[in-house]
Design a protein around this motif. Sequence first.
Motif, PDB file in Angstrom:
ATOM      1  N   ALA A   1       0.837  -1.204   0.000  1.00 54.22           N
ATOM      2  CA  ALA A   1       0.000   0.000   0.000  1.00 54.22           C
ATOM      3  C   ALA A   1       0.868   1.249   0.000  1.00 54.22           C
ATOM      4  CB  ALA A   1      -0.897  -0.006   1.230  1.00 54.22           C
ATOM      5  N   SER A   2       0.359   2.287  -0.608  1.00 56.04           N
ATOM      6  CA  SER A   2       0.974   3.599  -0.407  1.00 56.04           C
ATOM      7  C   SER A   2      -0.145   4.627  -0.266  1.00 56.04           C
ATOM      8  CB  SER A   2       1.932   3.943  -1.549  1.00 56.04           C
ATOM      9  OG  SER A   2       1.215   4.306  -2.674  1.00 56.04           O
ATOM     10  N   ILE A   3       0.061   5.560   0.648  1.00 58.83           N
ATOM     11  CA  ILE A   3      -0.990   6.526   0.986  1.00 58.83           C
ATOM     12  C   ILE A   3      -0.563   7.927   0.585  1.00 58.83           C
ATOM     13  CG2 ILE A   3      -2.444   7.411   2.850  1.00 58.83           C
ATOM     14  CD1 ILE A   3      -1.499   5.207   4.628  1.00 58.83           C
ATOM     15  N   GLN A   4      -1.527   8.695   0.139  1.00 57.65           N
ATOM     16  CA  GLN A   4      -1.259  10.115  -0.085  1.00 57.65           C
ATOM     17  C   GLN A   4      -2.145  10.906   0.877  1.00 57.65           C
ATOM     18  OE1 GLN A   4      -2.183  11.677  -3.973  1.00 57.65           O
ATOM     19  NE2 GLN A   4      -0.129  12.538  -4.138  1.00 57.65           N
ATOM     20  N   ILE A   5      -1.516  11.767   1.647  1.00 58.64           N
ATOM     21  CA  ILE A   5      -2.269  12.593   2.590  1.00 58.64           C
ATOM     22  C   ILE A   5      -2.128  14.060   2.208  1.00 58.64           C
ATOM     23  CG2 ILE A   5      -2.500  13.352   4.999  1.00 58.64           C
ATOM     24  CD1 ILE A   5      -1.201  10.818   5.887  1.00 58.64           C
ATOM     25  N   LEU A   6      -3.229  14.753   2.154  1.00 63.50           N
ATOM     26  CA  LEU A   6      -3.138  16.201   1.958  1.00 63.50           C
ATOM     27  C   LEU A   6      -3.465  16.862   3.292  1.00 63.50           C
ATOM     28  CD1 LEU A   6      -4.348  18.233  -1.043  1.00 63.50           C
ATOM     29  CD2 LEU A   6      -4.755  19.083   1.242  1.00 63.50           C
ATOM     30  N   ARG A   7      -2.550  17.626   3.795  1.00 64.64           N
ATOM     31  CA  ARG A   7      -2.751  18.277   5.085  1.00 64.64           C
ATOM     32  C   ARG A   7      -2.587  19.788   4.962  1.00 64.64           C
ATOM     33  NH1 ARG A   7       1.728  18.408   9.684  1.00 64.64           N
ATOM     34  NH2 ARG A   7       0.532  20.307  10.012  1.00 64.64           N
TER      35      ARG A   7
ATOM     36  N   VAL B   1     -13.200  19.053  -4.448  1.00 67.03           N
ATOM     37  CA  VAL B   1     -13.058  18.621  -5.835  1.00 67.03           C
ATOM     38  C   VAL B   1     -12.735  17.126  -5.894  1.00 67.03           C
ATOM     39  CG1 VAL B   1     -11.662  18.876  -7.914  1.00 67.03           C
ATOM     40  CG2 VAL B   1     -12.440  20.899  -6.692  1.00 67.03           C
ATOM     41  N   ALA B   2     -11.852  16.679  -4.980  1.00 68.54           N
ATOM     42  CA  ALA B   2     -11.512  15.252  -4.957  1.00 68.54           C
ATOM     43  C   ALA B   2     -12.763  14.417  -4.683  1.00 68.54           C
ATOM     44  CB  ALA B   2     -10.452  14.989  -3.890  1.00 68.54           C
ATOM     45  N   ALA B   3     -13.583  14.883  -3.741  1.00 69.27           N
ATOM     46  CA  ALA B   3     -14.805  14.149  -3.413  1.00 69.27           C
ATOM     47  C   ALA B   3     -15.741  14.118  -4.609  1.00 69.27           C
ATOM     48  CB  ALA B   3     -15.492  14.799  -2.218  1.00 69.27           C
ATOM     49  N   ASN B   4     -15.749  15.199  -5.345  1.00 71.61           N
ATOM     50  CA  ASN B   4     -16.646  15.308  -6.493  1.00 71.61           C
ATOM     51  C   ASN B   4     -16.207  14.414  -7.644  1.00 71.61           C
ATOM     52  OD1 ASN B   4     -19.034  16.528  -6.960  1.00 71.61           O
ATOM     53  ND2 ASN B   4     -18.192  18.340  -7.944  1.00 71.61           N
ATOM     54  N   THR B   5     -14.888  14.309  -7.831  1.00 63.89           N
ATOM     55  CA  THR B   5     -14.384  13.574  -8.988  1.00 63.89           C
ATOM     56  C   THR B   5     -13.927  12.170  -8.622  1.00 63.89           C
ATOM     57  OG1 THR B   5     -12.205  14.516  -8.597  1.00 63.89           O
ATOM     58  CG2 THR B   5     -13.600  15.669 -10.152  1.00 63.89           C
ATOM     59  N   ASN B   6     -14.005  11.846  -7.347  1.00 61.66           N
ATOM     60  CA  ASN B   6     -13.598  10.523  -6.880  1.00 61.66           C
ATOM     61  C   ASN B   6     -12.152  10.177  -7.203  1.00 61.66           C
ATOM     62  OD1 ASN B   6     -15.959   9.665  -5.578  1.00 61.66           O
ATOM     63  ND2 ASN B   6     -16.906   9.311  -7.571  1.00 61.66           N
ATOM     64  N   GLN B   7     -11.317  11.154  -7.208  1.00 61.77           N
ATOM     65  CA  GLN B   7      -9.892  10.866  -7.308  1.00 61.77           C
ATOM     66  C   GLN B   7      -9.082  11.956  -6.638  1.00 61.77           C
ATOM     67  OE1 GLN B   7      -8.937  10.547 -11.412  1.00 61.77           O
ATOM     68  NE2 GLN B   7     -10.371  12.138 -11.986  1.00 61.77           N
ATOM     69  N   GLY B   8      -7.905  11.549  -6.169  1.00 63.41           N
ATOM     70  CA  GLY B   8      -7.072  12.491  -5.449  1.00 63.41           C
ATOM     71  C   GLY B   8      -6.445  11.776  -4.272  1.00 63.41           C
ATOM     72  N   PRO B   9      -5.925  12.550  -3.318  1.00 65.11           N
ATOM     73  CA  PRO B   9      -5.294  11.935  -2.154  1.00 65.11           C
ATOM     74  C   PRO B   9      -6.260  11.007  -1.397  1.00 65.11           C
ATOM     75  CG  PRO B   9      -4.837  14.283  -2.231  1.00 65.11           C
ATOM     76  CD  PRO B   9      -5.830  14.007  -3.299  1.00 65.11           C
ATOM     77  N   ASP B  10      -5.669  10.002  -0.738  1.00 64.44           N
ATOM     78  CA  ASP B  10      -6.505   9.061   0.024  1.00 64.44           C
ATOM     79  C   ASP B  10      -7.089   9.725   1.258  1.00 64.44           C
ATOM     80  OD1 ASP B  10      -5.698   6.391  -1.331  1.00 64.44           O
ATOM     81  OD2 ASP B  10      -3.820   7.449  -0.967  1.00 64.44           O
TER      82      ASP B  10
ATOM     83  N   THR C   1       5.666  -0.566   8.744  1.00 67.05           N
ATOM     84  CA  THR C   1       4.622  -1.264   7.995  1.00 67.05           C
ATOM     85  C   THR C   1       4.947  -1.424   6.515  1.00 67.05           C
ATOM     86  OG1 THR C   1       3.516   0.818   7.531  1.00 67.05           O
ATOM     87  CG2 THR C   1       2.799  -0.365   9.505  1.00 67.05           C
ATOM     88  N   GLY C   2       5.942  -0.703   6.049  1.00 69.29           N
ATOM     89  CA  GLY C   2       6.268  -0.745   4.625  1.00 69.29           C
ATOM     90  C   GLY C   2       5.330   0.104   3.786  1.00 69.29           C
ATOM     91  N   VAL C   3       4.377   0.759   4.422  1.00 64.77           N
ATOM     92  CA  VAL C   3       3.432   1.589   3.673  1.00 64.77           C
ATOM     93  C   VAL C   3       4.091   2.940   3.380  1.00 64.77           C
ATOM     94  CG1 VAL C   3       1.206   2.757   3.724  1.00 64.77           C
ATOM     95  CG2 VAL C   3       1.461   0.501   4.769  1.00 64.77           C
ATOM     96  N   LYS C   4       4.184   3.261   2.115  1.00 58.94           N
ATOM     97  CA  LYS C   4       4.764   4.560   1.757  1.00 58.94           C
ATOM     98  C   LYS C   4       3.717   5.642   2.003  1.00 58.94           C
ATOM     99  CE  LYS C   4       8.159   3.185  -1.630  1.00 58.94           C
ATOM    100  NZ  LYS C   4       7.896   2.190  -2.667  1.00 58.94           N
ATOM    101  N   VAL C   5       4.143   6.731   2.610  1.00 58.52           N
ATOM    102  CA  VAL C   5       3.203   7.818   2.877  1.00 58.52           C
ATOM    103  C   VAL C   5       3.714   9.093   2.216  1.00 58.52           C
ATOM    104  CG1 VAL C   5       2.010   9.155   4.632  1.00 58.52           C
ATOM    105  CG2 VAL C   5       2.640   6.800   5.105  1.00 58.52           C
ATOM    106  N   ASN C   6       2.886   9.665   1.375  1.00 59.66           N
ATOM    107  CA  ASN C   6       3.233  10.888   0.675  1.00 59.66           C
ATOM    108  C   ASN C   6       2.431  12.018   1.299  1.00 59.66           C
ATOM    109  OD1 ASN C   6       4.922  11.695  -1.274  1.00 59.66           O
ATOM    110  ND2 ASN C   6       3.535  11.273  -2.985  1.00 59.66           N
TER     111      ASN C   6
END
Lengths: 316, 447
Positions: free
Chosen positions: B50-56, B99-108, B79-84
């Motif tokens: 897994a790899s996670i993208q977080i927007l903060r 916008v991410a919620a609207n388009t269903n794509q973007g950071p996790d 955990t080996g999970v890459k976090v961006n």
Amino acid sequence: MTDAALPLPRRAPIREATAWDRLKTNRNWLGFWFMVPAAAFLILFLAYPLGLGVWLSFTDTRIGRPGEFIGIENYEWVLGDSKFQDAVFNTLFYTTIASIAKFAIGLYLAILLNHHLPFKAMIRAIVLIPFIVPTVLSAIAFWWIFDPTFSIVSWTLKEMGWRTTNINFLGDTWNARWSVIFANVWRGVPFIAITLLAGLQTVPPSLYEAATLDGATRWQMFRYITYPLLTPIIAVVMTFSVLFTFTDFQLIKVLTNGGPAGATELMATMSYNTAILGGKIGEGAAVSTAMIPFLLGAIMISWFGLQRRKWQQGED
Amino acid sequence: MTIKTPSLDRRSFLSGTATLGAGAMLAGSGLTDFARAWAQSAPFKPEANASIQILRWKRFIQSEEDGFMALVSAFTKATGVKVNVINESLDDVQPKASVAANTNQGPDMFWGLYSLPHLFPAKCTDVSDVCNYLGKKYGGWAPTAETYGKSQGKWIALPVAYNANVINYRQSMIEKAGFKSIPKDTAGFLELMKALKAKSVPGGFALGRASGDGNAWVHWALWSHGGNTVDKNDKVILNSPETAKALEYAKALSDVFVPGCASWNDAFNNKAFLASEISLSNNGVSIYAAAKAGAGKDPKMKEIMDDMNHSTWPVGPVGKPTEFHIAYPMLIMKYSKVPNACKAFMAFMMEAENYNKWLESAVAYLSHPLKAYDANPVWTSDPKLGVAKTAGWDTLTAGGQGSVGERAASALADFVVLDMFASVCTGRETVPGAIAVAERQLKRIYR
């Protein structure tokens, strides 16, 4: 030696031209295909978003949730909203004053730069600087210039003993309006000046020579030679200028975010705030769609103006 | 809020995995050992590879971000999970998330403000398991954390922290005005502000569209006088004598503000306070942190650090505290392909071994939502910071008495209350006029 009769190449029998043959050589058909990429681009990136925006303005779409058609309810609401009325007033005021100021200063600069000056090329390049600086960057510079505590202008005036307090640039309704207009003018003048300068250079010097021989004054030369010959380019440049000013967003967003209390809210910033920050896409779309008649009006004036012979040829 | 350079660096991407500094911090911290053990025993197991993208939101205090990146790094190692981690300025998080919620794509994952998850509750992953696990383990959630985190009985976001918005003041300047401390009631507070203007250095609160500081103080003013935008059933009740009193009070306050407050955004008061141009303002404890950070090099900063202090908000005619602190909830988008990795990260982040260190690194800029963290040394090590300890318990939530959902978020985003106060304080509108405009807007939002 005898001449050997060479076999003649056999010609294919002439056949009827097929529809495909005719199509292949049809210039209109080819022209259509050459136009396709441009048309596809325009439809995909201009017509479709515009149509979608207009459609959204008739729905109650919110971010993350598709909406339903609600007719003109959004328009009824925004037209009765005093914040929207303020935004329309602000936008018109901002556009009118800034465009007039930009035109006046731009024309003046263009005429000045058209004369033979030392370091002409360099001065012309310098004039372009405000236009080259990214808008957000210049907005941040103005943000500091207009700062209520650290403004360089206030500081200078205080140092010179002309004021005892800081100037409340962005905190007062009218100060804020004039300040953002000033920033917009600063940024927009070079575009107009350089374009008009290009127009000025197409005016044949012989006309001025003839006018000089006829004893025309400088004002008469401007009024009866320069101005008429410049009209077409003025029409184009002012159309662009009005459109850009009317739809301005970045300067306001960075400088005031529409404040104080909505005094500098433009239709563009209001649309963004309503649709993206407030999540009400339908309402935001209605606000931005409400800009279309104004923009169309501005385009129409210059369009029909450009069609007119006297505009084109500078006849009185 | 602290000094923010708008948009200049809003797209500064920071790769969590590549942050050498954070890695170096880890070596001596023992975080990694804990992380490895945690990864073995924790109930949340990430997906393979897994790899996670977080927007903060972009940090206001460097050490807070360092602390965050250290725990991100430890999580990756264990955990080996890459976090961006992507950093965006505070005001940009909400539009991006929307916008991410609207388009269903973007950071996790998105880490934003107030009722962000309630703008699109249907798009948020149910994190009840994580929140129940943490609540049980760490002494229970603050009531407001539940309000912000839950929608229809389910947790849709993790209430990570609060940012206490308190009164920042200069002791010497209020003494010069004849006061020893910040008065506990609104009437006394007005007297202090008047005296500051007359005899000392004036103070001021933001009246520009400052989503943090501006909203905090105007809501305090409204609530402390008994005014409310809506009642418990989300019925608009703004038009009341209490609201009028609140506006009159705010007008009287603003008359003695330092000039220019109407144009202040979240950053102006920090700049002015650190330049000793104002005596008092409302802010997080980040001004103090900035002064402390600069005290070693700059004697002026040391002077400010020694002289300044924080206070809770005065209580108004309603007779109880009506503070409005920023809440920072974190959500997982439903479209994320690695929801378990995201949940594991959430749980990991909030575990005492991580959270306590992070809280300390944030120097009280962040306040906890879980009771057990009352014991964190940051609340006792520096008496000037203790004021932020119970932010999660003292604050009211967005929307006041009403629901915290998307309508409250909309009202905040539209600056309905802030603009109402600003228009009265700047003299653009009369009190009844300003109430009428805001009421009409609220009725539309809450229709």
